[in-house]
Motif scaffolding. Structure first.
Motif, PDB file in Angstrom:
ATOM      1  N   GLY A 110       0.816  -1.331   0.042  1.00  0.00           N
ATOM      2  CA  GLY A 110       0.011  -0.200   0.124  1.00  0.00           C
ATOM      3  C   GLY A 110       0.775   1.354   0.001  1.00  0.00           C
ATOM      4  O   GLY A 110       1.881   1.437   0.865  1.00  0.00           O
ATOM      5  N   GLY A 111       0.548   2.236  -0.997  1.00  0.00           N
ATOM      6  CA  GLY A 111       1.265   3.395  -0.879  1.00  0.00           C
ATOM      7  C   GLY A 111       0.394   4.507  -0.585  1.00  0.00           C
ATOM      8  O   GLY A 111      -0.933   4.563  -1.087  1.00  0.00           O
ATOM      9  N   SER A 112       0.602   5.506   0.389  1.00  0.00           N
ATOM     10  CA  SER A 112       0.152   6.633   0.425  1.00  0.00           C
ATOM     11  C   SER A 112      -1.312   6.311   1.481  1.00  0.00           C
ATOM     12  O   SER A 112      -1.231   5.529   2.427  1.00  0.00           O
ATOM     13  CB  SER A 112      -0.213   7.502  -0.605  1.00  0.00           C
ATOM     14  OG  SER A 112      -0.703   8.918  -0.234  1.00  0.00           O
ATOM     15  N   GLY A 115      -1.412   2.793   1.949  1.00  0.00           N
ATOM     16  CA  GLY A 115      -0.767   2.111   3.171  1.00  0.00           C
ATOM     17  C   GLY A 115      -1.440   2.081   4.172  1.00  0.00           C
ATOM     18  O   GLY A 115      -1.428   1.190   5.120  1.00  0.00           O
ATOM     19  N   CYS A 116      -2.472   3.390   4.305  1.00  0.00           N
ATOM     20  CA  CYS A 116      -3.269   3.373   5.683  1.00  0.00           C
ATOM     21  C   CYS A 116      -4.296   2.155   5.467  1.00  0.00           C
ATOM     22  O   CYS A 116      -4.456   1.685   6.658  1.00  0.00           O
ATOM     23  CB  CYS A 116      -3.875   4.827   5.531  1.00  0.00           C
ATOM     24  SG  CYS A 116      -2.695   6.163   5.848  1.00  0.00           S
ATOM     25  N   VAL A 134       4.395  -1.071   3.538  1.00  0.00           N
ATOM     26  CA  VAL A 134       3.765   0.239   3.633  1.00  0.00           C
ATOM     27  C   VAL A 134       4.733   1.284   3.048  1.00  0.00           C
ATOM     28  O   VAL A 134       5.750   1.492   3.545  1.00  0.00           O
ATOM     29  CB  VAL A 134       3.445   0.679   5.106  1.00  0.00           C
ATOM     30  CG1 VAL A 134       2.939   2.024   5.331  1.00  0.00           C
ATOM     31  CG2 VAL A 134       2.559  -0.293   5.853  1.00  0.00           C
ATOM     32  N   LEU A 135       4.212   2.285   2.066  1.00  0.00           N
ATOM     33  CA  LEU A 135       5.062   3.169   1.355  1.00  0.00           C
ATOM     34  C   LEU A 135       4.414   4.530   1.571  1.00  0.00           C
ATOM     35  O   LEU A 135       3.446   4.797   1.371  1.00  0.00           O
ATOM     36  CB  LEU A 135       5.003   2.846  -0.214  1.00  0.00           C
ATOM     37  CG  LEU A 135       5.649   1.316  -0.502  1.00  0.00           C
ATOM     38  CD1 LEU A 135       4.748   0.926  -1.786  1.00  0.00           C
ATOM     39  CD2 LEU A 135       7.164   1.722  -0.896  1.00  0.00           C
ATOM     40  N   ALA A 137       3.388   6.161   4.181  1.00  0.00           N
ATOM     41  CA  ALA A 137       1.980   6.239   5.206  1.00  0.00           C
ATOM     42  C   ALA A 137       2.500   5.817   6.531  1.00  0.00           C
ATOM     43  O   ALA A 137       3.320   5.164   6.733  1.00  0.00           O
ATOM     44  CB  ALA A 137       1.197   5.174   4.496  1.00  0.00           C
ATOM     45  N   THR A 240       6.465  -6.437   8.632  1.00  0.00           N
ATOM     46  CA  THR A 240       6.156  -5.175   7.840  1.00  0.00           C
ATOM     47  C   THR A 240       7.293  -4.470   7.310  1.00  0.00           C
ATOM     48  O   THR A 240       8.156  -4.250   7.964  1.00  0.00           O
ATOM     49  CB  THR A 240       5.272  -4.150   8.696  1.00  0.00           C
ATOM     50  OG1 THR A 240       4.112  -4.878   9.084  1.00  0.00           O
ATOM     51  CG2 THR A 240       5.085  -2.965   7.963  1.00  0.00           C
ATOM     52  N   LEU A 242       8.618  -1.236   5.951  1.00  0.00           N
ATOM     53  CA  LEU A 242       8.278   0.288   5.921  1.00  0.00           C
ATOM     54  C   LEU A 242       9.119   1.052   4.842  1.00  0.00           C
ATOM     55  O   LEU A 242      10.389   1.135   5.069  1.00  0.00           O
ATOM     56  CB  LEU A 242       8.254   0.800   7.327  1.00  0.00           C
ATOM     57  CG  LEU A 242       7.624   2.090   7.741  1.00  0.00           C
ATOM     58  CD1 LEU A 242       6.334   2.160   7.269  1.00  0.00           C
ATOM     59  CD2 LEU A 242       7.864   2.441   9.435  1.00  0.00           C
TER      60      LEU A 242
END
Length: 299
Positions: A110-112, A115-116, A134-135, A137, A240, A242
């Motif tokens: 997930g990006g931005s 990511g959330c 997670v990218l 976020a 995860t 990050l």
């Protein structure tokens, strides 16, 4: 394993969610989630996918990829009421995937905003998720990001009062473009800084022309959802990876350092040195894609 691509329009309680399935038939399932204006066209054979670099540099076509158009966002998904929280968007996605028989994900990337959503899905635990990437976020919003999004909504509201609603959305998007890009990258691209003004407004107009009503919701619904988003990192039990980006105005390094320290199983935290700020998650895939590939294969 052979490549395949198919689109699905899945009816869920909130409406209909448009998903795309592509990649290697029979391979592990990987869910790919982009920013608020990102949709299901992450990769095309003609090289026109909006996240083409991620798919190529992380070797993702070896997986059974899922991507989607967010409820209330740009694209083919439809709903009566746009989800007002990241968690309700996440729940809708989980419901749609489970209706398709997907109960285990090899990974969520997930990006931005995505990511959330990915963190919310991992914390909820309704699906078995083996890995999370997670990218750009974090587990909570930065004060400066909340301030910028508040100004975006002010632009929309004031323009509507003046009878020029689309102009307000375009100005909100223009301000977003300022926050997405890094200052050094803009200077390199536009040595004559005045030229950057045309770039900013052209990008804004392009979004509004696609669908002015849905474009408005990116600022009046998705923005507030990001403002109130909070997830307890301790609830994210999966390994995860990050990834953050230098000079990211929206998700600064101190937030990601905090998140990395609170995650129960932080595989790695990498701060990518980029001239593109927050948009590094789209534009700098060659820098972090191989690391994602390794993460998905190693565990």
């Amino acid at each position: 394993m052979s490549y395949r691509q198919s689109d699905h329009l899945i009816t869920i309680p909130q409406g209909q969610l448009a998903l795309r399935q592509q990649g290697a038939e029979g391979a592990p399932d990987v869910l790919v989630l982009g920013g608020i204006s990102g949709g299901r066209e992450i990769y095309t054979a003609a090289g026109k996918g909006w996240w083409q670099g991620l798919i190529d540099n992380a070797g993702l076509l070896g997986y059974n990829l899922w991507s989607l158009d967010y409820l209330g966002g740009m694209g083919a998904s439809t709903c009566q009421v746009t989800p007002t929280t990241v968690e309700t968007q996440a729940q809708a996605i989980q419901t749609a995937l489970m209706s398709l028989g997907v109960e285990q994900l090899h990974a969520i990337i997930g990006g931005s905003y995505g990511g959330c959503v990915g963190m919310a899905m991992a914390a909820a635990g309704d699906l078995q998720i083996d890995r999370l990437v997670v990218l750009g976020a974090a587990h909570r919003p930065a004060a400066q990001a909340i301030m910028l999004r508040s100004l975006q909504r002010d632009f929309v509201g004031l323009a509507e009062e003046l009878g020029d609603a689309e102009r307000g959305v375009a100005l909100a998007r223009a301000l977003a473009m300022v926050s997405y890009r890094g200052s050094s990258g803009l200077d390199a691209r536009f040595p004559n800084g005045v030229d950057a003004i045309d770039f900013m407004h052209q990008r804004a107009l392009r979004l509004v022309q696609q669908d002015p009503v849905r474009a408005r919701q990116l600022f009046t619904v998705f923005g507030p959802a990001l403002d109130v988003f909070r997830v307890a990192p301790q609830q994210i039990k999966v390994p995860t990876l990050l990834i953050g980006f230098k000079d990211d105005l929206l998700v600064p390094e101190h937030l990601l350092t905090e998140l990395a320290g609170l995650l129960p199983d932080c595989y790695s935290y990498e701060a990518v040195d980029t001239a593109h700020g927050h948009d590094g998650f789209i534009l700098n895939t060659a820098a972090f894609g191989p690391g994602i590939k390794h993460f998905l294969e190693e565990l």
